[in-house]
Design an enzyme around this catalytic site. Structure first.
Site, short mmCIF file in Angstrom:
data_model
loop_
_atom_site.label_atom_id
_atom_site.label_comp_id
_atom_site.label_asym_id
_atom_site.label_seq_id
_atom_site.Cartn_x
_atom_site.Cartn_y
_atom_site.Cartn_z
N ASP A 441 0.84 -1.20 0.00
CA ASP A 441 0.00 0.00 0.00
C ASP A 441 0.87 1.25 0.00
OD1 ASP A 441 -2.32 1.49 0.04
OD2 ASP A 441 -2.71 1.21 2.17
N GLU A 444 2.61 4.96 -4.32
CA GLU A 444 2.61 5.82 -5.52
C GLU A 444 3.94 6.57 -5.75
OE1 GLU A 444 -1.09 4.48 -4.43
OE2 GLU A 444 0.09 5.84 -3.20
#
Length: 625
Positions: A441, A444
């Site tokens: 997670d 990005e």
């Protein structure tokens, strides 16, 4: 209700403001970018491709950094269905992504190619035509482009327009939440990885871009004589991008890199997708249980509650293949650790995992991209191996952002020691919690600061501006700084490599499963890039418990089939907000068909396990799972 109404009114005003701002910007920065006119010389036309030198004859717009007086053009006929077009600067290095799969090159039968290629010398433009019917599927000929956008190549802006075939539709260009067909009424779609939970794509600013970057589009065109033709285009570029779609035209914009396009001639949609995946790589094989049913939530209070989930599944005769947990299991949100108070002691936790596995079920914990900048083994070993992303080129201090544990550092996956470090950390994690799969997670990579955090170093350090900003949201927002430095040459900075982080982390995780466990990997990652499916799957992120989000999950999942990541799903019953029995029952029915099927909800929401919402949800879960 009054509060909700006021909030909705504020949201509508904000959206109206951003729409106006975006349309102004699109006029001044998009449609009014004047062309840099090139002519082609030293043209070599061969049976396997075309090469040329491009010389700039007229510069009309200098707002986007230096323009390039000389460019190199190459069109390579890779095989009968795939064409590769590349424009580079021979006098200055530009970042190029190594995506070419040489296994797709077979030039032995090009007389039967499905396309023909034309290069015009003065002024320079190129065209790709479908041989079967003479339809031009891509052209940079300014005389055919009604949006007044022109070929443009400067240091911080590439503009690559084309007129479109008749009655066309476009699919793809992820990642975003949208209807399956993209809008094409002067709409802009941003491609830039961002922790941006579930914005509905409107084609207007601020950008509706999300966790992954997939600059691939499937194009359909209805034929006057009847029938539909299909082709695909992949823009192999890692920099921040947007795509401008009008009723007649399509334009790529990128703030860096090179022009590198792959055309796939189809002709059916499945043919186009297969051809694209031949290039980027076919999906991995996963363990069978990875296609089963998973239960999770953010906010489990500890091992006692976690055990209760398993007990209730068994007592209510609901199938279960894996239990997942969010960051609450960690010791102070530090990766690779177990909270000894609420989830321990470790021996007791591992006894429960043995019980879980003994029943044919599995455990998958989350790992976040940010490693706590604290005196513990995860940070200390990374510092010893020198594998952190650095503040900027020429500076050896680690870049420090802020995520759940507080100040954190981030693995530089381009460093030669990075995979060894990650394998070591996963080995320790397995010894600590006994996992069977990994959930990646915040990769990005996400940051609670906008770029560099204050209060870490005496000075902030250099920043980078973008005269053209896709989506009008500064690139540093919720990301690490675009000037952050990766291992390698001067081009290896976050500005050029940002979108690859999640996939690079997934590759290192894949290496652990292959190298240490010698078994098929089960990896789910939030951020993705072309080729990701060779190593890991994906979930669609932080959706909400609404009927709209249930509906939007379907085109989202189909998008990722196109992108070569078939192991994908949405949070069943929704993640944000409280679900209802009717919504959750219907979502359990739909979710049973997701390739990756998991019920996961946010901290503070009502329980939405199949047995928690009454007989309607329980009956649907028992039947469809």
């Amino acid at each position: 209700e009054r509060k909700s109404k006021r909030k909705k009114q504020r949201k509508m005003k904000t959206q109206a403001f951003f729409t106006i701002a975006f349309l102004v910007c699109a006029t001044t920065v998009g449609a009014e970018i004047l062309p840099n006119i090139y002519v082609a010389s030293n043209v070599v036309r061969a049976s396997t491709g075309v090469t040329a030198d491009l010389t700039l004859t007229k510069t009309q717009d200098t707002r986007f950094g230096p323009t390039f007086p000389n460019l190199k053009f190459a069109a390579t006929f890779d095989n009968t269905y795939q064409l590769h077009v590349k424009v580079t600067n021979p006098t200055a290095d530009r970042y190029e992504i190594p995506v070419t799969n040489t296994q797709t090159i077979d030039q032995s039968n090009l007389e039967n190619a499905l396309y023909s290629f034309t290069l015009n010398e003065s002024p320079f433009y190129f065209e790709v035509t479908r041989k079967s019917n003479g339809e031009v599927i891509y052209t940079t000929d300014a005389s055919k482009i009604t949006s007044q956008e022109y070929f443009y190549f400067a240091d911080q802006l590439i503009q690559l327009p084309t007129s479109m075939p008749s009655n066309f539709q476009i699919y793809g260009l992820g990642e975003r939440v949208h209807q399956f067909q993209l809008y094409r009424q002067n709409d802009y779609y941003v491609t830039f990885a961002l922790d941006n939970p579930y914005p509905y794509a409107t084609g207007h600013a601020p950008g509706d871009n999300m966790y992954g970057e997939h600059p691939f589009m499937l194009v359909s065109s209805e034929q006057p004589q009847g029938g539909v033709e299909y082709h695909g285009v992949f823009f192999a570029n890692t920099n921040a991008q947007d795509a401008h779609i009008t009723p007649d035209n399509f334009t790529w914009h990128s703030v860096g890199g090179i022009v590198e396009l792959y055309f796939f001639m189809g002709n059916e949609p499945n043919d186009v997708i297969s051809q694209y995946q031949n290039l980027i790589g076919k999906p991995m094989l996963i363990p069978l249980w990875g296609l089963g049913w998973s239960q999770s939530r953010y906010g489990y209070t500890g091992l006692a509650q976690f055990k209760g989930v398993l007990e209730n599944y068994i007592a209510n005769n609901v199938p279960l293949d894996a239990l997942w947990t969010d960051i609450g299991y960690m010791d102070q949100y530090r990766d690779f650790t177990l909270d000894p108070v609420n989830w321990g002691p470790q021996s007791v936790f591992l006894d429960f995992i043995d019980q879980l596995k003994g029943g044919g079920r599995y455990f998958v914990p989350i790992l976040d991209a940010g490693v706590a900048k604290e005196d513990y083994f995860g940070y200390n070993q990374g510092t010893e191996m020198d594998i952190w992303i650095k503040r900027y080129k020429g500076n050896d201090d680690p870049f420090v952002g802020k995520v759940w544990p507080g100040f954190a550092t981030f693995v530089d996956w381009y460093h030669p020691n990075a995979t060894d470090y990650w394998v070591d950390m996963l080995t320790i994690t397995d010894e600590t919690v006994g996992f069977s799969g990994i959930w990646l997670d915040m990769n990005e990579v996400s940051n609670f600061c906008n770029g560099q955090c204050g209060g870490v170093y005496p000075e902030i350090g250099p920043t980078m501006s973008t005269p053209y900003t896709p989506g009008l949201r500064p690139l540093d927002v919720k990301n690490i700084a675009m000037t952050a430095a990766h291992y390698g040459g001067p081009l290896n900075i976050e500005y050029n490599l940002h979108g690859t982080y999640g996939t690079m982390e997934s590759i290192a995780t894949y290496e652990y499963f292959i190298r240490v466990r010698k078994e098929r990997p089960m990896i789910i990652s939030r951020s993705t890039y072309p080729g990701h499916g060779k190593y890991a799957g994906h979930w669609l992120g932080d959706n909400a418990s609404t009927w709209a989000d249930l509906a939007f999950s379907i085109p989202g999942i189909i998008d990722f089939q196109m992108f070569g990541i078939p192991l994908v799903g949405a949070e069943v019953c929704g993640f944000i907000g409280n679900t209802t029995a009717e919504l959750c029952a219907r979502w359990m029915e739909l979710g049973s068909l997701y390739p990756f099927a998991r019920n996961h909800t946010d901290k503070g929401t009502i329980p939405q396990d199949p047995y928690s919402l009454g007989p309607q949800v329980l009956a649907a879960s028992q039947k469809y799972l």
